[in-house]
Design an enzyme around this catalytic site. Structure first.
Site, PDB file in Angstrom:
ATOM      1  N   HIS A 271       0.862  -1.190   0.000  1.00  0.00           N
ATOM      2  CA  HIS A 271       0.000   0.000   0.000  1.00  0.00           C
ATOM      3  C   HIS A 271       0.890   1.228   0.000  1.00  0.00           C
ATOM      4  O   HIS A 271       1.846   1.290   0.766  1.00  0.00           O
ATOM      5  CB  HIS A 271      -0.920   0.006   1.229  1.00  0.00           C
TER       6      HIS A 271
ATOM      7  N   GLY B 117      -6.964   3.288   2.063  1.00  0.00           N
ATOM      8  CA  GLY B 117      -7.940   3.521   1.011  1.00  0.00           C
ATOM      9  C   GLY B 117      -7.323   4.142  -0.227  1.00  0.00           C
ATOM     10  O   GLY B 117      -6.119   4.014  -0.460  1.00  0.00           O
TER      11      GLY B 117
ATOM     12  N   LEU C  72     -10.081  -3.783   4.488  1.00  0.00           N
ATOM     13  CA  LEU C  72      -9.161  -3.136   3.550  1.00  0.00           C
ATOM     14  C   LEU C  72      -8.014  -2.419   4.273  1.00  0.00           C
ATOM     15  O   LEU C  72      -8.243  -1.603   5.170  1.00  0.00           O
ATOM     16  CB  LEU C  72      -9.939  -2.129   2.697  1.00  0.00           C
ATOM     17  N   ASP C  73      -6.790  -2.708   3.858  1.00  0.00           N
ATOM     18  CA  ASP C  73      -5.576  -2.035   4.367  1.00  0.00           C
ATOM     19  C   ASP C  73      -5.416  -2.175   5.878  1.00  0.00           C
ATOM     20  O   ASP C  73      -4.784  -1.336   6.515  1.00  0.00           O
ATOM     21  CB  ASP C  73      -5.578  -0.536   3.999  1.00  0.00           C
ATOM     22  N   ASP C  74      -5.976  -3.248   6.430  1.00  0.00           N
ATOM     23  CA  ASP C  74      -5.932  -3.390   7.887  1.00  0.00           C
ATOM     24  C   ASP C  74      -5.207  -4.666   8.334  1.00  0.00           C
ATOM     25  O   ASP C  74      -5.131  -4.956   9.521  1.00  0.00           O
ATOM     26  CB  ASP C  74      -7.367  -3.379   8.435  1.00  0.00           C
TER      27      ASP C  74
END
Lengths: 313, 313, 313, 313
Positions: free
Chosen positions: A221, A230, A256-258
């Site tokens: 990311h 995000g 998401l992205d976690d």
């Protein structure tokens, strides 16, 4: 499946030069070792029991690293030994080790350096991470096989060809997503893929897909998570006026992205850097951060617990 | 000795605030643990023997870290355990551990967290490293006692007073150097000093002096060693046009600026930085690098071999 | 006001050593220069007009730095010149410069190095940032006066005394907050304070208070903003399993932790770092980041626009 | 010359994907600007004279950066402007600018973004820097042409072919070195090469060769210069036990590893890193450091004086 699959004549390191960096790394690459990864409730006698078990079978320990999470009372260990003198048939390992494992309620996994894991790369249009991974693989830095590159665009096809890796174009549309994922899963199974790297793959994977590869999908990311999770992180970093930009490599989970963070890094920017400069500086960061995470995953250095990672270095 | 010694009424943390950072660190500071540092020829069974010995006396291992130098076939280990449940009287430790140590030809050392080492600080006119060490000591970051500051100038006297540490002014002249060193050694012995920190002390110590504290004198050199060893490193860095400046903390040996390196770091500079800026940026670096080295030394994290250090982190 | 104010006999650098780092910095500190900070719509002829104006009055330009924000079509400049040969009385500067300023619709400000700004420090119990600022001030790194330290606790009183800076204890309770802020403002006015540094001041200031010092209150937040804004950032960083922790210095605006960022930095952590280690490593970062921001503010290097900063270095 | 030259059918970006990173960078790449680089004795009126000259011809200044070396009383400037509105024919620039240049005894150079410089790459067996440069060139990050790769080995031929850059194998032996250099120079002239990048070229160039390209040969040295200049820097860094390793990009002068430094960076290592790890971590550093230096050189951001560089960023 009706999928068109592009397979170059020979897969692998064919075009590689005779003497490159991997020449120097060969002693490392050639090594014949076993890695045992353990996590269990912390208690006395754990290290003694493991060390004693390995000694009984004449293991020559090369590296051992352990960690205790005091808060969670958890014990985590990575131990690597030379298989040259090891006097236990690996097919009998599980049976032999079970008494120790059961006594301490261990969650454990054995990995062999001789068994190269099989990595699939998913990519969209940005090709810098893919180019970097392919170069490193070719140079012998990544001890894995790459049976397959999957992309929703044709743009990176030439790179796959330059490095002689099979390339599969699988366009994704809003209403075909579920179906495409099904085809992707079939293809991954067909190629016996062990783990997936999302090298700037601009599609969100469904929870169903993710469940097939728990802690085995690595994403990059382009921000210092949890900042700017995000979409469009560079744009938002530019808007916010931060003085450093970052990149984060993590395992993909449903949120998401976690997922558990494997590696992060940052680079300094100034007011002189426009959005284009952020994107360019960030691209270098993404390559470094993703390649570190992938190498550690391949070398069985990463243990996941409590949505975090321990990276044994 | 005829030395004038300035001793403030009460030594130690008197002026400290009730609740500062050390409040948070208290659980760490208060811990009652033992650390065993081992180096020996590498061979099978080492870890098992040590782990087994500790288990037999009910040690609860908190941290264990080991390292193998493959080239030199050397094994190095640091293991720390809680003394709460430990069922071996520490006065009997040596006798109990000797069979294990002898079997593997170990070079070993036991350290107890409850025994705070005694640190002397040598300083000249630059006071930034001294100020930093005194603040950290007062805040509970450095688990040591400071019985003595020795300086060849009066300039830092006020700082010693502010933190209530005894200050000894001992001017050095070309022809008095040998005599002054003799007085210094007497004073250090008198105060039972365990190790010395040269916090920008601008005098070269004689080999005779150094021999009294082997691997127990920590210096901060204001360059990225081995670049710019010797005098006026910032001036020479400025002349050379480097793009980063550094600082190095190392143990003092007979060869100037050549001892085992404990820690190094760098900071970026540009053409906009004049010599004054290098000195200012460098000062921040020196403080950080020296304080890390001192803390690791105090916490028994540093092992020296072959003119290098292993820092167990 | 009924406030008890603690004023030591003499304020300032009294206890300072004769020859410390500031000795070396004296040429810088002693300089007699003017700084002009300009922001306006970008258009042709701006640089020529400013350079021509300064040349007409015989200014010897020492530094000039400019920046164009292409997106916003904004021109920003910082120019510093020696006042030795400058043939324009500074009291007549505004009248003389107005035609140029008006022609280009400039937003401008003149600052003189001889006029040391007056800084108030607000602090609670954590004293590391305060101790660092006081040391740097005493050493001549910060070209400002400190007429006042305000704290809602007594803990840092001893530090203020060691450095001979007036200390004002002003406890804050839920229902007294408005009243205390009114007293604080009165005190700040009384001491002709130019800007405020929140050196880990654990109270949220009201919008009314902030409006009195627009872009003149500097805060240190112990995270890499915008990650972990709000309370307990280290705890949340530890929970999230990040691989780097950060600190951010920013101007305070009405929206919590959302003001223009002046400086940020990060430090690497690993799974071996417990919460206490994060706090300790973070404290070093906070000191460095805050002191850089304060120095740049004092040296008139920071321009704010669009909730961002340009730092002319 | 009797040299065998391998020229692939079409040179350049042929295999490149339609939409990659360079798509985003296109506005930058497409720009039509002029850059003026100036160095001269510092005196009043310089900035006004230059700004006035540009204004008279309607230049729209995009970036201007200047630097004064107070010690050497030197003025250095880089100014870049849009050519869209510029009302001076570039062929007449020299005549028009000469009065200004003469008045201030300027050393100056005009560069046009539309004229892509021609870069030759010299390489031996290690291919990581070459692979990195070729990828960045292909991706649009480096605004230059690459007419030629010269190598004393065949190993990187495949890379040149993948990116469709002509590759010239020119083996060097002790007694043929002078002759080979003559052939290389002929080839460089034939291809109108502007500057040379030594991408881990393991041959020392003769002073005669270097004189043909003053400050136009960029080398990457795999250490933090001046530490470990000369041969086998990683081995020596490993021996010395440093805690960081570095890489340095510099212009080549007659004195080995002593030319003006353009860029440096470092990466942290620990006792866990063996020589192989140093080499691998260093390779990443070399790529980053060399590519930055090459990009700054191409973008006319580097000015050399007194064996140092000013990099206008």
């Amino acid at each position: 499946m009706g999928l068109r699959e592009t397979v170059p004549p020979a897969q692998g390191q064919a075009p590689r030069s005779q003497v490159t960096l991997d020449h120097l790394l060969r002693p490392l690459a050639m090594k014949n070792t076993a890695v045992l990864l353990i996590s269990c409730p912390d208690q006395k006698g754990l290290v003694a029991a493991i060390a004693d078990f390995l000694l009984r079978h004449d293991a020559n320990i090369l590296h051992a690293d352990q960690h205790q999470d005091a808060e969670r009372k958890l014990f985590l260990m990575r131990v690597e030994w030379d298989l040259a003198d090891f006097r236990l048939d690996l097919s009998a390992f599980e049976t032999a080790f079970r008494p120790v494992a059961d006594k301490f309620a261990m969650n454990w996994r054995l990995a062999l350096s001789a068994q190269r894991p099989r990595m699939a790369v998913f990519v969209s249009k940005y090709d810098h991470c893919l180019a970097d991974l392919l170069y490193r693989h070719q140079a012998g830095e990544l001890h894995c096989d790459i049976p397959l590159i999957i992309s929703n665009h044709e743009d990176t096809h030439w790179l796959a060809e330059a490095y002689r890796i099979p390339f599969q174009h699988m366009p994704v549309h809003k209403d075909s997503k579920r179906e495409v994922e099904r085809d992707q899963l079939a293809l991954l199974r067909h190629h016996h893929v062990d783990f997936i790297v999302l090298a700037r793959y601009m599609q969100v994977l469904s929870p169903e897909f993710i469940h097939h590869y728990p802690n085995r999908i690595i994403n990059i990311h382009h921000s210092f998570l949890p900042a700017f999770h995000g979409a469009r992180p560079y744009h938002r970093a530019y808007e916010r006026g931060v003085k450093l930009i970052g990149a984060t490599s993590h395992y993909v989970t449903e949120v998401l992205d976690d997922g558990p963070i494997i590696e992060q890094d940052v680079v300094r920017i100034s007011h002189r850097d426009q959005l284009e400069d952020l994107i360019q500086k960030g691209a270098d960061l993404e390559k470094i951060v993703l390649s570190r995470a992938v190498r550690w995953h391949i070398d069985n250095r990463v243990l996941v617990y409590a949505n975090k990672t321990v990276v044994f270095d």
